[in-house]
Design an enzyme around this catalytic site. Structure first.
Site, PDB file in Angstrom:
ATOM      1  CE  LYS A   1      -0.891  42.397   4.486  1.00 16.10           C
ATOM      2  NZ  LYS A   1      -0.334  41.124   4.929  1.00 16.10           N
TER       3      LYS A   1
ATOM      4  CG  ASN B   1     -13.523  54.466  18.574  1.00 15.57           C
ATOM      5  OD1 ASN B   1     -14.233  53.845  19.361  1.00 15.57           O
ATOM      6  ND2 ASN B   1     -14.031  55.099  17.518  1.00 15.57           N
TER       7      ASN B   1
ATOM      8  CG  ASP C   1     -20.926  65.763  13.428  1.00 21.17           C
ATOM      9  OD1 ASP C   1     -21.915  65.174  13.927  1.00 21.17           O
ATOM     10  OD2 ASP C   1     -20.046  66.305  14.130  1.00 21.17           O
TER      11      ASP C   1
ATOM     12  CG  PHE D   1     -23.171  59.879  24.695  1.00 19.41           C
ATOM     13  CD1 PHE D   1     -24.545  59.838  24.541  1.00 19.41           C
ATOM     14  CD2 PHE D   1     -22.598  59.281  25.809  1.00 19.41           C
ATOM     15  CE1 PHE D   1     -25.346  59.200  25.487  1.00 19.41           C
ATOM     16  CE2 PHE D   1     -23.385  58.640  26.757  1.00 19.41           C
ATOM     17  CZ  PHE D   1     -24.758  58.601  26.601  1.00 19.41           C
TER      18      PHE D   1
HETATM   19  O1  C5P Z   1     -17.249  65.613  17.763  1.00 25.37           O
HETATM   20  P1  C5P Z   1     -17.338  64.401  18.589  1.00 25.37           P
HETATM   21  O2  C5P Z   1     -16.977  63.145  17.837  1.00 25.37           O
HETATM   22  O3  C5P Z   1     -16.604  64.467  19.887  1.00 25.37           O
HETATM   23  O4  C5P Z   1     -18.882  64.318  18.986  1.00 25.37           O
HETATM   24  C1  C5P Z   1     -19.428  63.263  19.684  1.00 25.37           C
HETATM   25  C2  C5P Z   1     -20.914  63.157  19.407  1.00 25.37           C
HETATM   26  O5  C5P Z   1     -21.197  63.353  18.013  1.00 25.37           O
HETATM   27  C3  C5P Z   1     -21.433  61.777  19.713  1.00 25.37           C
HETATM   28  O6  C5P Z   1     -22.793  61.902  20.070  1.00 25.37           O
HETATM   29  C4  C5P Z   1     -21.266  61.058  18.384  1.00 25.37           C
HETATM   30  O7  C5P Z   1     -22.131  59.943  18.266  1.00 25.37           O
HETATM   31  C5  C5P Z   1     -21.590  62.143  17.396  1.00 25.37           C
HETATM   32  N1  C5P Z   1     -20.870  62.069  16.116  1.00 25.37           N
HETATM   33  C6  C5P Z   1     -21.524  61.769  14.956  1.00 25.37           C
HETATM   34  N2  C5P Z   1     -20.845  61.758  13.757  1.00 25.37           N
HETATM   35  C7  C5P Z   1     -19.534  62.022  13.698  1.00 25.37           C
HETATM   36  C8  C5P Z   1     -18.836  62.329  14.886  1.00 25.37           C
HETATM   37  C9  C5P Z   1     -19.520  62.342  16.067  1.00 25.37           C
HETATM   38  O8  C5P Z   1     -22.722  61.517  15.002  1.00 25.37           O
HETATM   39  N3  C5P Z   1     -18.913  61.994  12.536  1.00 25.37           N
END
Ligand code: C5P
Length: 404
Positions: A292, A213, A311, A332
């Site tokens: 590949k 991203n 997460d 964030f």
């Molecule tokens: O759910 P979302 O990706 O929008 O959440 C953003 C927050 O969660 C950010 O603080 C990001 O660093 C954290 N995050 C994480 N692990 C993930 C997805 C998001 O720590 N798999």
């Protein structure tokens, strides 16, 4: 930026070839808003002229303790009383030895001895040949000078003017600048361990392709820098970005969300604060191939299936230490719309006391940002500013909430 606005720095030069870097350092300090008074030893004048340093600092250079320009003929008192900090760059092995013994037979050493020790910091940027640096006498002197209240800024490593390679090079002007800026930041996180994630993640499809991203990592790197400036010990877990590591921070590079997760968990077990700035991929391609994926000319397109990534933030926020208040977690939210509602919902969903919202597409890669802080009490805007400035404001908010 004007990180040194209103600060008066005495820049002392002792003898060494690194004097050529002091010219650039002087400019950098002034560009950051400081006023600079240069003081040189006789040996320093063998390497660079007072004319150069006067032209760059915009002030006459001092070299003699008998300088009659001072009405009271006490430049060592006057110059040290005016200073917010004294930075000796380069600091030679000989000058260190002098300072150690409290000798005062030239203006620079006399001024260092006469400085109000509780109010005016003394920073030393050593510069010497690698053998001189490694010598027990130099190492002993350094340890004792640190004990006596000086701050030793460390040295760089690499090719030396003498033709040898090793430790002892003077730090580069931007590194010295970062350290002197840090000196003046309030130490609101002193003694704390801070863990920061930053940047995007990269989720492989095959050995040559992947999904990532637009996160640049700049906000997270700025937070790591601001936390270190505030006195914390900082570990930065960074996704694939090409940013330089801020001074004094230990950095772990990872690629995928799973790698970031695996790096973060053991570190979170000992941290006091966790700031999850990284834009972690929510999903990864299922069954990334070792080889590949080839186009076969039939017009058939591959189908990607996805698995959900762990997460990281939610996992850490649910840990026993976080729930007991021993670890303060900050999330964030990089949104494209409905920032307030999304940020509030995300704070609850992630189970964190503080969530910071920003508009992702508007800030990815930029030097500035606008932040929205959301906690259980309500919301607070941090208006547009540089990411470093916002990071310092955020660190102050974290310190208040984390009871530092
Ligand atoms: O759910 P979302 O990706 O929008 O959440 C953003 C927050 O969660 C950010 O603080 C990001 O660093 C954290 N995050 C994480 N692990 C993930 C997805 C998001 O720590 N798999």
């Amino acid at each position: 930026m004007n990180d040194l606005a209103g600060k008066h720095i005495v820049l002392g030069l002792s003898g060494g070839i690194a004097c050529y870097k002091a010219a650039e350092l002087c400019r950098a300090l002034i560009k950051e808003g400081a006023t600079v008074q240069v003081v040189m030893t006789e040996a320093a004048e063998q390497f660079i002229t007072p004319v150069t340093m006067q032209a760059l600092s915009g002030r006459p250079v001092y070299g003699s303790q008998w300088d009659s320009r001072e009405p009271n003929n006490m430049p060592h008192i006057n110059l040290s009383r005016e200073a917010d900090a004294i930075l000796i760059a380069p600091c030679s092995a000989d000058f260190m030895a002098k300072l150690l013994h409290g000798r005062a037979d030239d203006l620079l050493s006399l001024m260092c001895l006469a400085r109000p020790i509780d109010r005016v910091a003394l920073l030393l940027a050593p510069a010497m040949n690698r053998e001189m640096w490694a010598h027990p006498a130099t190492q002993r002197n350094m340890a004792q000078l640190a004990d006596d209240g000086a701050t030793i800024l460390g040295v760089g490593s690499g090719y030396q003017a003498c033709g040898e390679t090793g430790d002892g090079r003077m730090l580069e002007p931007p590194e010295l600048l970062e350290d002197i800026v840090a000196l003046f930041q309030p130490k609101v996180l002193a003694g704390k361990q801070v863990l920061v994630t930053a940047g995007p993640t990269f989720e492989a499809i095959d050995p040559v392709r992947g999904i990532t991203n637009l996160s640049s990592g700049k906000m997270g790197f700025a937070i790591a820098r601001a936390a270190r400036e505030a006195g914390a010990t900082v570990t930065l877990v960074a996704g694939p970005v090409s940013l330089p590591t801020p001074r004094g921070i230990s950095r772990i590079d990872v690629k995928s969300a799973q790698q970031m997760h695996d790096a973060v968990l053991p570190l979170a077990a000992v941290a006091d604060v966790f700031v999850a700035t990284a834009a972690v991929a929510d999903w990864r391609p299922l069954n990334a191939t070792d080889q590949k994926i080839k186009k076969d000319g039939s017009g058939k397109t591959p189908t990607l299936a996805f698995a959900e990534n762990p997460d990281i933030l939610a996992t850490v926020a649910q840990s026993e230490r976080a729930r007991a208040g021993a670890l303060f977690c900050v999330g964030f939210a990089a949104e494209s719309h409905d920032l307030l509602a999304n940020a509030q919902a995300k704070r609850v969903r992630k189970g964190v006391p503080l969530l910071v919202g920003n508009i992702g597409p508007a800030t990815f890669g930029a030097e500035d940002n606008v932040l929205l802080l959301v906690d259980a009490q309500g919301t607070q805007d941090l208006p547009r500013a540089s990411k470093v400035s916002l990071a310092r404001q955020l660190v102050a908010q974290i310190a208040r909430r984390a009871g530092a």
